[in-house]
Each structure stands twice: as C-alpha cells, then as structure tokens.
Design an enzyme around this catalytic site. Structure first.
Site: not given
Length: 431
Positions: A322, A363, A256, A259, A340, A287
């Site tokens: 999360n 996202w 993590e 990331w 998004w 969208w």
C-alpha cells in the site's frame, strides 16, 4: 410446481454472516442459490487467465461442493443477468430474489434492470446491505449531507460502530431451507478462460500482523500487512467479523476498513467520479499524453527503483504494497503529469483486490483531485520515501535483480524539474 426463492451470489462468496442469504433462508420457500459469470464484465477482460476469475471459480466450486453434501448446489451461468432471469423465471415459480447491494454504477444499472424485469412478472427483488458496515447515507454530517472529508467521517463512524456494533449472522450451511438440487459448476474452459498461476493469499487472519500493523505497515520488505484485500473484494470474509475482531487489536488497521467504507460511500453518492475528478476544477489540468513514459511506468522501467519495484511486484503477483501504491501513483500523476485515469485503469486490470471505489479514491487522492486530497504542491520524493521505508533496499533488490548494474535504466525525468513542473501546471490550471 412449488415456489422457490432465489439467492444471487455476487461479491459475497461465503456462507457465514451473509446478510441477504440469511434472510432468504428464513422465508418459507426453499432457497436456490445462483451465481452468474457476467458476460458484461468478463467479455471485457483482456487476459483469459485472469487470476480473479480463477479465484471466483475456485470459491464457487468449493461452496457448491459444500452444498452438494447437504443435498443442494449453486446453479451457475455464463451469460448476462437479464438473460438469466428471463430464463429462470420461466423455468421456476420464483417468489422472490434476494441479493446483497453493490454500489458501482454498472451494478446499480444492472440491478434496476433486473428488478424491473422481475416486477413485471410479479417477483419480488430484495437487496440488503452486506459489503460495507455503513453505507451510502448512514454516516452523515449535522446538516444531513454526506461527508466529503475522511477525518470527521471516521470519528462519526467509530462512534456509531462502538455504540451499535454489528450483529453477525450465523453459518447458512447449517440451515435446512435449501432447494433440493444437484448442480455442476460451469467450467473455466466452457467460458473461454483458463486457470491462473498467480497465488491467492490466505483468508486466515494473522493476529500478530494486526497487532504490529501500526508500526510495520509502511515497510514493503516486511510481510506486515493482512493481504485480505482480495477476500474483502469478493466477500469471501465478512467485513463485520473482521472489523469486530481487529478493532480491539489495532486502531490503525480499523482505520483502513473505515477508508474502505468511506470510498464506497463517496462512489455511491458521486457516481461521476468514475469518469471525472471529484473536485470539478481539477478536470482543467492539461495532462501529458505521454504514452512512452506511461509504458515505462507500467513495465517498471522508470529508473526510479522504488517505483519500478512496485510496478514489477504488481505485474508478477497482482499485488502491490500500500505505501508503494501511493508512491507509484504520485509518480505517474506528478512526475510524469499523466492522467490519473490511465493509472487507475492499469491497476484495475492488474490488482487481485481491485475495487472500483477504493481504487478510484486512492488514485484521486494521489492526484490531488479527490476527497481529502493531498495539496497539489505535495509531491512524493521517491528517494526520501526509499530512505524512510526501504533503507536497506531489500524490497527494491527483490523486485529489481539488475539494480546497481548498467542494465538498469537512468531516471526518465529529473525529480526537481518534475516537481516544479507539476506544481506550476496545477497552479495555472486552478487559477
């Protein structure tokens, strides 16, 4: 007037293992620390009881008290960085300004402006790496370019981390080279803010949580995550110390942190992601401009319990588990086919641990528009996610007291219909 060096606190609100601060204190001239409550950022906030502003203010006040005890203090301002440096470069004879780098587009523009101003007055500007372990161009592929996919990036990251572990700087409070001053921290009230009632999680590391992280992290009803996000965001803990401590305890947790470096690297190399999809072809997706559906998502009233529980947790606490973040992001972008960027902006407004790079990366991952994108035809099923991760409905019932009664709304969209619509829409846009 004797010369001083300035240390500019930003996303590094600590004395221990603070890279630029440790370098500043090794210089001959005494160090005056400053903090700027930046009007360019704060004046855009809608809520005047924003928990993040309260948290920053509390942290700066505590640190100032510690410095006052050794005869120094943090000089605070509510202004724009440019105005502050124009003012203090006239008030003091400044040799150099030390600070830690930030990789967000606004921060880069701000620092370039400040550096140009200082340079015109013969003052040095020295930024250091501190917020991440490996930055923009430190982890590269064989041909020297940045990685666009996480897995190979993480392998190189781990190899480099293990072969050349970071060296921690000590506690800057023990140094003697502070400028002698006595400062009062500007009050929240003077800036037009008020104290938030939202509770900030502790920055103490629970090693038992870390040890069990791989097995328990996906279950939102458990208190099984570190909750250190807000402290990493504002640098009240050292990322290097955390990685060294936790890497030996749990490889999944270290992943993590990798990331986090990965998304910071992606943003630094691709500033366009703040406005556009990482993969340009995904900007062709039409969208839906569904403001009513978006508001129901924001309010936790979609009729999908795991989604609504997550949104209500976020609205009340400034935090969301999360696993649930992935579910609610998938729901907004796939079930409702809403941009998004709408969801990203809402998270930015509400999350205590909001970090532009990680928020944007998460996202875009959920929408399928980013790096390591989940294929567009993978649509999280809220029911099966609930069955896997909240089977006893403990998390759902905690945040939705009316669950199971007539007061709880029906689903705003059918899952099967929404899934097929999303796949069809993406396929046509990418054809």
């Amino acid at each position: 007037m004797s010369k001083i060096n300035i240390f500019w606190f930003r996303r590094d609100l600590r004395f221990y293992d603070n890279t630029a601060l440790s370098y500043a204190l090794k210089e001959n001239s005494p160090v005056l620390p400053i903090f700027i409550f930046d009007k360019n950022i704060l004046d855009r906030l809608e809520e005047k009881n924003d928990a993040r502003v309260s948290f920053i203010h509390d942290q700066i006040s505590q640190m100032n008290d510690q410095l006052v005890a050794v005869g120094s203090g943090i000089k605070t301002f509510y202004s724009t960085p440019r105005e502050v440096f124009e003012r203090i470069s006239k008030e003091f004879e400044i040799e150099s300004v030390f600070t830690n780098r930030d990789y967000e587009p606004y921060a880069i523009k701000r620092d370039n402006e400040v550096e140009a101003l200082l340079s015109s007055r013969g003052i040095g500007f020295y930024p250091f790496k501190d917020h991440v372990i490996f930055e923009k161009e430190e982890i590269t592929s064989g041909n020297g370019t940045f990685y666009k996919v996480f897995t190979p990036y993480s392998r190189v990251w781990r190899d480099k981390f293990q072969s050349n572990p970071p060296i921690l700087q000590g506690d800057a409070l023990t140094q003697k080279n502070w400028s002698q001053t006595d400062e009062q921290v500007i009050s929240l009230k003077e800036m037009g803010f008020e104290k938030s009632s939202i509770e900030i999680p502790t920055k103490d590391l629970d090693k038992e949580v870390i040890k069990k992280y791989s097995d328990q992290r996906d279950y939102p009803a458990l208190d099984a995550t570190s909750r250190l996000g807000v402290h990493l965001r504002f640098g009240t803990i050292s990322i290097r110390k955390l990685a060294l401590e936790t890497g030996k305890l749990n490889s999944t947790f270290l992943n993590e942190l990798i990331w986090r470096d990965f998304y910071a690297m992606i943003l630094a190399n691709n500033p366009h992601v703040t406005e556009k999809a990482f993969k340009p072809q995904y900007d062709e997706i039409p969208w839906r401009q569904d403001e009513e559906g978006f508001q129901k998502w924001c309010d936790g009233m979609t009729g999908y319990p795991i989604v609504d529980a997550g949104m209500r947790q976020l609205n009340e606490t400034g935090y969301m588990h999360n696993r649930v973040r992935m579910i609610v992001a998938s729901f907004l972008t796939k079930h409702l086919l809403i941009d998004w960027r709408w969801g990203e902006a809402y998270f930015a407004k509400k999350l205590l641990d909001f970090d532009l790079a990680s928020n944007n990366g998460g996202w875009q991952w959920a929408a399928g528009t980013g790096t390591d994108a989940q294929p567009y035809f993978r649509v999280f099923n809220p029911a099966s996610q609930t069955e896997k991760f909240d089977r006893e409905l403990k998390y759902i019932k905690k945040w939705i007291p009316e669950y199971g009664t007539d007061s709880y709304p029906d689903p705003i969209v059918d899952h099967k219909f929404a899934r097929l619509r999303a796949i069809d829409t993406y396929k046509k846009a990418l054809a």
